[in-house]
Write a protein that holds these residues in place. Structure first.
Motif, mmCIF file in Angstrom:
data_model
loop_
_atom_site.group_PDB
_atom_site.id
_atom_site.type_symbol
_atom_site.label_atom_id
_atom_site.label_comp_id
_atom_site.label_asym_id
_atom_site.label_seq_id
_atom_site.Cartn_x
_atom_site.Cartn_y
_atom_site.Cartn_z
ATOM 1 N N LEU A 156 0.820 -1.212 0.000
ATOM 2 C CA LEU A 156 0.000 0.000 0.000
ATOM 3 C C LEU A 156 0.856 1.265 0.000
ATOM 4 N N TYR A 157 2.137 1.120 0.401
ATOM 5 C CA TYR A 157 2.934 2.319 0.684
ATOM 6 C C TYR A 157 3.932 2.699 -0.410
ATOM 7 N N ASP A 158 3.421 3.097 -1.575
ATOM 8 C CA ASP A 158 4.276 3.814 -2.529
ATOM 9 C C ASP A 158 4.117 5.303 -2.201
ATOM 10 N N GLU A 164 -12.111 10.562 12.125
ATOM 11 C CA GLU A 164 -12.491 9.178 12.462
ATOM 12 C C GLU A 164 -11.285 8.320 12.848
ATOM 13 N N TYR A 165 -10.108 8.686 12.324
ATOM 14 C CA TYR A 165 -8.919 7.856 12.571
ATOM 15 C C TYR A 165 -8.229 8.356 13.851
ATOM 16 N N TYR A 166 -8.750 7.844 14.987
ATOM 17 C CA TYR A 166 -8.334 8.328 16.313
ATOM 18 C C TYR A 166 -6.937 7.848 16.713
ATOM 19 N N LEU A 167 -6.413 6.800 16.046
ATOM 20 C CA LEU A 167 -5.212 6.101 16.538
ATOM 21 C C LEU A 167 -4.015 7.038 16.749
ATOM 22 N N THR A 168 -3.719 7.843 15.733
ATOM 23 C CA THR A 168 -2.531 8.694 15.775
ATOM 24 C C THR A 168 -2.608 9.703 16.919
ATOM 25 N N LEU A 206 5.573 1.469 16.472
ATOM 26 C CA LEU A 206 4.459 2.306 16.913
ATOM 27 C C LEU A 206 3.277 2.267 15.952
ATOM 28 N N GLY A 207 2.280 3.073 16.283
ATOM 29 C CA GLY A 207 1.202 3.371 15.343
ATOM 30 C C GLY A 207 0.313 2.203 14.980
ATOM 31 N N SER A 208 0.311 1.153 15.805
ATOM 32 C CA SER A 208 -0.493 -0.030 15.499
ATOM 33 C C SER A 208 -0.041 -0.696 14.205
ATOM 34 N N ASN A 209 1.232 -0.516 13.851
ATOM 35 C CA ASN A 209 1.750 -1.215 12.668
ATOM 36 C C ASN A 209 1.645 -2.729 12.827
ATOM 37 N N MET A 210 1.819 -3.208 14.077
ATOM 38 C CA MET A 210 1.737 -4.654 14.292
ATOM 39 C C MET A 210 0.320 -5.182 14.072
ATOM 40 N N GLY A 211 -0.646 -4.280 14.002
ATOM 41 C CA GLY A 211 -2.021 -4.695 13.720
ATOM 42 C C GLY A 211 -2.150 -5.390 12.369
ATOM 43 N N ASN A 212 -1.187 -5.137 11.481
ATOM 44 C CA ASN A 212 -1.229 -5.778 10.158
ATOM 45 C C ASN A 212 -0.867 -7.257 10.198
ATOM 46 N N PHE A 213 -0.314 -7.720 11.330
ATOM 47 C CA PHE A 213 -0.017 -9.152 11.476
ATOM 48 C C PHE A 213 -1.262 -9.917 11.888
ATOM 49 N N ALA A 253 -13.405 4.248 11.655
ATOM 50 C CA ALA A 253 -12.011 4.646 11.394
ATOM 51 C C ALA A 253 -11.490 4.042 10.096
ATOM 52 N N TYR A 254 -12.113 2.945 9.636
ATOM 53 C CA TYR A 254 -11.634 2.250 8.429
ATOM 54 C C TYR A 254 -12.579 2.365 7.245
ATOM 55 N N ASP A 255 -13.608 3.206 7.396
ATOM 56 C CA ASP A 255 -14.546 3.415 6.288
ATOM 57 C C ASP A 255 -15.134 4.816 6.397
ATOM 58 N N ILE A 272 -11.452 8.552 1.868
ATOM 59 C CA ILE A 272 -9.975 8.624 1.853
ATOM 60 C C ILE A 272 -9.381 7.223 2.037
ATOM 61 N N THR A 273 -9.981 6.455 2.945
ATOM 62 C CA THR A 273 -9.511 5.079 3.151
ATOM 63 C C THR A 273 -9.727 4.243 1.886
ATOM 64 N N ALA A 274 -10.860 4.487 1.233
ATOM 65 C CA ALA A 274 -11.131 3.768 -0.025
ATOM 66 C C ALA A 274 -10.052 4.106 -1.061
ATOM 67 N N ALA A 275 -9.699 5.380 -1.166
ATOM 68 C CA ALA A 275 -8.679 5.801 -2.140
ATOM 69 C C ALA A 275 -7.330 5.161 -1.811
ATOM 70 N N PHE A 276 -7.032 5.071 -0.504
ATOM 71 C CA PHE A 276 -5.789 4.452 -0.030
ATOM 72 C C PHE A 276 -5.730 2.984 -0.464
ATOM 73 N N ASN A 277 -6.824 2.289 -0.294
ATOM 74 C CA ASN A 277 -6.889 0.871 -0.660
ATOM 75 C C ASN A 277 -6.828 0.697 -2.187
ATOM 76 N N THR A 330 -6.808 -7.222 1.130
ATOM 77 C CA THR A 330 -5.641 -6.328 1.104
ATOM 78 C C THR A 330 -5.038 -6.022 2.477
ATOM 79 N N GLU A 331 -5.815 -6.138 3.551
ATOM 80 C CA GLU A 331 -5.265 -5.718 4.843
ATOM 81 C C GLU A 331 -6.025 -6.284 6.028
ATOM 82 N N ILE A 332 -5.263 -6.550 7.099
ATOM 83 C CA ILE A 332 -5.850 -6.856 8.411
ATOM 84 C C ILE A 332 -5.363 -5.779 9.362
ATOM 85 N N SER A 333 -6.239 -5.229 10.199
ATOM 86 C CA SER A 333 -5.816 -4.281 11.239
ATOM 87 C C SER A 333 -6.361 -4.804 12.563
ATOM 88 N N LYS A 334 -5.537 -5.573 13.272
ATOM 89 C CA LYS A 334 -6.033 -6.255 14.465
ATOM 90 C C LYS A 334 -5.968 -5.374 15.706
HETATM 91 C C1 AVJ Z 1 -0.516 2.031 9.275
HETATM 92 C C2 AVJ Z 1 -1.112 -0.267 9.504
HETATM 93 C C3 AVJ Z 1 -1.397 1.221 11.342
HETATM 94 O O1 AVJ Z 1 -4.025 -0.536 10.012
HETATM 95 O O2 AVJ Z 1 -4.613 1.259 11.068
HETATM 96 C C4 AVJ Z 1 -5.287 2.924 7.986
HETATM 97 C C5 AVJ Z 1 -3.151 1.438 7.982
HETATM 98 N N1 AVJ Z 1 -5.359 1.125 6.831
HETATM 99 N N2 AVJ Z 1 -6.506 2.839 7.416
HETATM 100 C C6 AVJ Z 1 -3.929 0.669 10.230
HETATM 101 C C7 AVJ Z 1 -4.548 1.824 7.613
HETATM 102 C C8 AVJ Z 1 -6.546 1.742 6.704
HETATM 103 C C9 AVJ Z 1 -2.882 1.482 9.453
HETATM 104 N N3 AVJ Z 1 -1.491 1.104 9.877
#
Ligand code: AVJ
Length: 322
Positions: free
Chosen positions: A32-34, A49-53, A160-167, A205-207, A212-217, A281-285
């Motif tokens: 996803l990251y070009d 909506e994307y409260y994580l950061t 950081l940043g819930s990057n491990m959520g992709n596992f 947060a993911y829709d 914007i999230t759709a465009a990212f995907n 395309t992605e898991i965010s656990k």
């Molecule tokens: C960068 C992996 C932490 O999963 O929350 C954001 C990527 N995907 N919205 C996440 C992402 C859709 C994000 N990480």
């Protein structure tokens, strides 16, 4: 400052050949990251909506003193590694504080995106000229091997940043076991994790309504058009994501809106997508604090402390290698 980067050959072609021959079709979220994906993710971080950061930034602002005390960051020189450093917007809070307080360390940002890494190195040089920075454009474990060859100091690694959520949970276990094996006793790992919470909050947060999230995907398809000479029509696919509260996983897909054949010039092949067929395309656990502690203990670490924000949306967990 010397910026040392090396292009990593993450083989998109190979990933497509393998991932699109399976059912359901899938492709790793790493792609996803070009440059455009990096930019869209920066937009996502600004969305209400994307409260994580913002939650993780709150933890750093409010608790940096406690965090570094627990890390014993002022006792002796150390290496500060960061996996998936990205644009460094959260880490800068920590770096500035460490510099101000006179900690003796070198910062090693590790990222698979050469583009974001060189932007980060440039902005750090401008904003914190005194900081010792050594960018590493490698995959995580290659970077550790290199750093271990360069220095025997204690490593404090940020993930950081819930990057491990992709596992997936299995990938997470493998990753942390492998990391512990390549570490020295006393090395620290500081992970940022999105907590389980109201499913409504997570789903939004993911829709997001602006797409914007759709465009990212969907940018994944644009990337394949550019890098593999594919002929995806972006209008013929739609973003779909949902949060499943029992597993704690957000799953994201691209869904084919019609029967279509997509030719890949570089691969000299084509793939067929049936109407309503998925590309995963992605898991965010999301994790509970108990799941985090169990994961750490199972994979070779002792949890030193959990830090959380006022709403208890996010958690930063400090682990010591046993
Ligand atoms: C960068 C992996 C932490 O999963 O929350 C954001 C990527 N995907 N919205 C996440 C992402 C859709 C994000 N990480």
């Amino acid at each position: 400052m010397q910026i040392k980067t090396q292009t990593v050959n993450i083989n998109l072609a190979k990933a497509v050949r393998e991932g699109f021959s399976k059912s359901p079709k899938s492709i790793s979220s790493m792609f996803l990251y070009d440059a455009e994906g990096d930019r869209l993710f920066q937009e996502i971080m600004k969305m209400p909506e994307y409260y994580l950061t913002r939650c993780e930034q709150e933890i750093f602002h409010m608790q940096k003193e406690e965090i570094f005390k627990e890390m014993r960051a002022f006792d002796e020189p150390f290496n500060l590694l960061e996996f998936g450093a990205g644009d460094g917007s959260k880490t800068k809070i920590l770096l500035r504080y460490l510099l101000e307080k006179g900690a003796n360390f070198t910062y090693y940002p590790v990222d698979i995106s050469e583009h974001i890494l060189s932007e980060l190195a440039y902005s750090l040089h401008e904003e914190m000229p005194a900081l010792k920075v050594h960018p590493m454009n490698f995959e995580y474990f290659d970077a550790i091997r290199q750093i271990t060859n360069l220095s025997r100091q204690r490593n404090i690694t940020l993930f950081l940043g819930s990057n491990m959520g992709n596992f997936t949970i299995e990938q997470g276990i493998d990753f942390y076991k492998n990391f512990a094996r390549k570490s020295k006793a006393g090395d620290l790992l500081f992970v940022g994790i999105d907590r389980r919470k109201s499913p409504y909050v997570i789903r939004k947060a993911y829709d997001d309504p602006l797409g914007i999230t759709a465009a990212f995907n969907l940018n994944l398809l644009r990337r394949m058009n550019r890098e593999l000479g594919a002929c995806f029509n972006l209008e013929a696919f739609r973003h779909y994501s949902f949060y499943e509260p029992v597993s704690g996983e957000v799953r994201s897909y691209l869904i084919s809106q019609k029967n279509q054949q997509v030719h890949f010039e570089v691969l000299e092949t084509q793939f067929f997508f049936a109407k309503d067929e998925l590309i995963h395309t992605e898991i965010s656990k999301k994790y509970s604090p108990e799941e985090i502690t169990r994961l750490a203990e199972e994979t070779g670490y002792k949890v030193l402390r959990h830090f959380t924000d006022g709403r208890q949306y996010f958690l930063n967990s400090l682990w010591e290698v046993k």
